[in-house]
Design a protein around this motif. Structure first.
Motif, short mmCIF file in Angstrom:
data_model
loop_
_atom_site.label_atom_id
_atom_site.label_comp_id
_atom_site.label_asym_id
_atom_site.label_seq_id
_atom_site.Cartn_x
_atom_site.Cartn_y
_atom_site.Cartn_z
N ALA A 329 6.14 -80.61 11.04
CA ALA A 329 6.75 -80.73 10.31
C ALA A 329 7.76 -82.23 10.45
N GLU A 330 7.24 -82.99 9.21
CA GLU A 330 8.18 -84.42 9.17
C GLU A 330 10.04 -83.29 8.88
N PRO A 331 10.77 -84.36 9.41
CA PRO A 331 12.06 -83.94 9.04
C PRO A 331 12.30 -84.20 7.34
N PRO A 332 13.13 -83.61 6.89
CA PRO A 332 13.65 -83.51 5.53
C PRO A 332 14.28 -84.44 5.62
N ARG A 333 14.10 -85.05 3.76
CA ARG A 333 14.96 -86.09 3.68
C ARG A 333 16.14 -85.63 2.80
N GLU A 334 17.22 -85.61 4.12
CA GLU A 334 18.90 -85.34 3.64
C GLU A 334 19.40 -87.22 4.04
N GLY A 335 19.80 -87.83 3.20
CA GLY A 335 20.39 -88.33 2.67
C GLY A 335 20.64 -89.12 1.66
N ILE A 336 21.97 -90.22 1.75
CA ILE A 336 22.55 -90.61 0.59
C ILE A 336 22.09 -91.99 0.46
N TRP A 337 21.80 -93.04 -0.36
CA TRP A 337 21.49 -94.23 -0.20
C TRP A 337 22.51 -94.84 -0.74
N ALA A 338 23.49 -95.63 0.25
CA ALA A 338 24.21 -96.83 -0.69
C ALA A 338 24.46 -97.84 -0.39
N PRO A 339 24.43 -98.54 -1.53
CA PRO A 339 24.05 -100.07 -1.47
C PRO A 339 25.59 -100.48 -0.78
N ALA A 340 25.01 -101.91 -0.86
CA ALA A 340 25.86 -103.04 0.37
C ALA A 340 26.87 -103.58 0.20
N GLU A 341 27.60 -103.68 -1.16
CA GLU A 341 28.57 -103.38 -1.54
C GLU A 341 29.11 -103.27 -3.21
N GLY A 342 30.11 -103.00 -3.02
CA GLY A 342 30.52 -101.85 -4.78
C GLY A 342 32.04 -102.13 -4.47
N GLU A 343 32.82 -101.99 -6.09
CA GLU A 343 34.25 -101.32 -5.65
C GLU A 343 34.84 -100.47 -5.36
N GLY A 344 35.63 -100.24 -4.66
CA GLY A 344 36.03 -98.72 -3.53
C GLY A 344 34.74 -97.65 -2.38
N LEU A 345 33.65 -99.03 -3.45
CA LEU A 345 32.35 -98.40 -2.24
C LEU A 345 32.57 -97.54 -0.70
N GLY A 346 34.31 -98.41 0.29
CA GLY A 346 33.95 -98.29 0.89
C GLY A 346 34.83 -97.14 1.84
N GLU A 347 35.44 -96.65 0.70
CA GLU A 347 35.82 -95.51 1.26
C GLU A 347 35.11 -94.45 0.51
N ALA A 348 34.40 -94.22 -0.31
CA ALA A 348 33.31 -93.31 -0.66
C ALA A 348 32.85 -92.71 0.24
N VAL A 349 32.12 -93.84 0.52
CA VAL A 349 31.29 -93.83 2.23
C VAL A 349 31.39 -93.02 2.95
N MET A 350 33.56 -93.01 3.40
CA MET A 350 33.79 -92.83 4.44
C MET A 350 33.94 -91.23 3.77
N ALA A 351 34.80 -91.30 2.93
CA ALA A 351 34.33 -89.73 2.84
C ALA A 351 33.73 -88.60 2.54
N LEU A 352 32.16 -89.19 1.92
CA LEU A 352 31.12 -88.48 2.55
C LEU A 352 30.74 -88.09 3.85
N ARG A 353 30.95 -88.84 4.76
CA ARG A 353 30.99 -88.65 5.86
C ARG A 353 31.46 -88.12 6.96
N ALA A 354 32.87 -87.86 6.15
CA ALA A 354 33.54 -87.28 6.77
C ALA A 354 33.30 -85.52 6.26
N ARG A 355 32.66 -85.59 4.72
CA ARG A 355 32.36 -84.14 4.98
C ARG A 355 31.22 -84.28 5.78
N GLY A 356 30.31 -84.87 6.63
CA GLY A 356 29.47 -83.99 7.06
C GLY A 356 28.20 -84.41 6.76
N GLU A 357 27.75 -85.35 4.95
CA GLU A 357 27.10 -85.85 4.99
C GLU A 357 26.59 -87.19 6.21
#
Length: 391
Positions: A329-357
């Motif tokens: 079986a193919e591995p499940p599609r489990e991920g969040i795609w984030a754009p290259a840039e955007g205001e406050g994007l870096g903090e949002a990405v870091m918070a999601l990764r800290a939660r295990g995403e």
């Protein structure tokens, strides 16, 4: 050398790419967690050791499979591990020196100069367990059950278990006084499964009619569980050790049938795989579609004698690369795609990764999108907040 030649790998060496590499890592974790729950402690043997240690005792049969090199610091010969079992036996006998039963497990790369005829490949990822310090049937039963549980954890749905006992052949050889060339010829005839060759060797080397018939019986005693009933009659006059071996096999079969009645059982009392290595019961587990055993093991008592501490031992090993191909079986599609840039994007990405995403952030000018990177969600800015929405 042409450019094309630069991409070539040596025969028997392979690279593991996504998504199979992820599957192997998931399986490695699952198996080591399984062994932990059964009370096995993980060890990590060195990749390279001095040949004096690596090829001592049990390891001596691995000489042809071992890559050898010179240690630039000492000038001594070293070898790259081709089989972890002798190393773990050294750890138990020399490094740990624990009293009572010791349960050890491992998962590590090995390298072989020649492919293993029973478990192919020159660069397997060897995973397995060893149980030291207990000579009783209970240890063999535990190893058998754990091997079957390992295959199930890897996704095997139809398991065929082949079981034998090297003690039967050893006892008959001792009783008949076979040695040297005569014993080697008998061994080869049984290995070939050739009734004609076996009959010729028995006639030439075994004078006792009763023992001669027992050697002939070894060549035909293979099949289902009914083989044990046939063997009881065939070996009625055999040395006591043969009867004890048959009773051990009968008890092991009862244990397997009680724990896993769905497993297909096969007995071969003339199986001599690992003759110089095994001392008691031995087994190999197969799955349809695979020409070689996915798990093999058995009892190999007194392996640590060469390291100064003889101990009963039983265990099994597998190739993680082979096991990982059981699940397609193919591995499940489990991920969040984030754009290259955007205001406050870096903090949002870091918070999601800290939660295990799992968050994959695009790079400027990137042409590939979320589907190619196995993402099932994407970050969008709504009302001043970054939110993960389903694709």
């Amino acid at each position: 050398m042409t450019i094309a030649d630069r991409w070539l790998l040596p025969d028997g060496m392979d690279e593991v790419l996504p998504p199979q590499a992820s599957r192997m890592e998931e399986l490695r974790r699952a198996l080591l967690d399984l062994y932990h729950r059964w009370g096995y402690d993980q060890v990590m043997p060195p990749t390279t050791e001095f040949l004096d240690s690596l090829l001592t005792g049990t390891g001596s049969d691995l000489a042809l499979q071992t890559f050898k090199l010179t240690d630039q610091l000492t000038g001594r010969m070293m070898g790259i591990s081709a089989d972890v079992t002798p190393q773990v036996a050294r750890m138990d006998a020399h490094s740990l020196k624990r009293q009572g039963p010791v349960r050890l497990c491992y998962c590590t790369n090995v390298l072989r100069a020649t492919p293993d005829q029973h478990q192919g490949g020159r660069s397997p990822v060897q995973v397995g367990v060893e149980l030291f310090g207990h000579a009783g049937l209970e240890a063999d039963q535990e190893i058998l059950n754990l091997a079957l549980a390992s295959l199930s954890a890897a996704g095997a749905e139809e398991i065929h278990l082949a079981l034998g006992h090297i003690g039967i052949y050893r006892s008959l050889v001792e009783a008949s006084g076979l040695e040297g060339d005569a014993e080697r010829a008998m061994f080869e005839a049984l290995e070939l499964k050739s009734p004609g060759e076996l009959a010729a060797r028995v006639e030439a080397s075994v004078g006792d009619p009763a023992l001669a018939e027992m050697f002939m019986a070894l060549g035909r005693l293979h099949g289902g569980v009914e083989v044990l009933d046939e063997a009881r009659e065939a070996f009625a006059e055999a040395p006591a050790a043969v009867g004890a071996a048959l009773e051990q096999l009968r008890a092991l079969l009862r244990g397997v049938l009680a724990a896993r009645p769905e497993v297909a059982l096969y007995l071969d009392l003339g199986e001599l795989r690992g003759y110089a290595y095994h001392t008691g019961m031995m087994f190999a587990a197969y799955v349809p579609g695979y020409g070689q055993a996915l798990a093999k093991g058995g009892r190999y008592d007194d392996t640590g004698r060469a390291f100064g501490r003889a101990r009963p031992a039983t265990g099994f090993s597998m190739d993680l690369k082979q096991l990982a191909t059981l699940a397609h079986a193919e591995p499940p599609r489990e991920g969040i795609w984030a754009p290259a840039e955007g205001e406050g994007l870096g903090e949002a990405v870091m918070a999601l990764r800290a939660r295990g995403e799992r968050v994959v952030q695009a790079l400027p000018g990137q042409r590939t999108g979320p589907e190619e990177h196995r993402c099932d969600r994407q970050l969008v800015l709504r009302d001043g907040h970054w939110q993960a929405v389903t694709l």
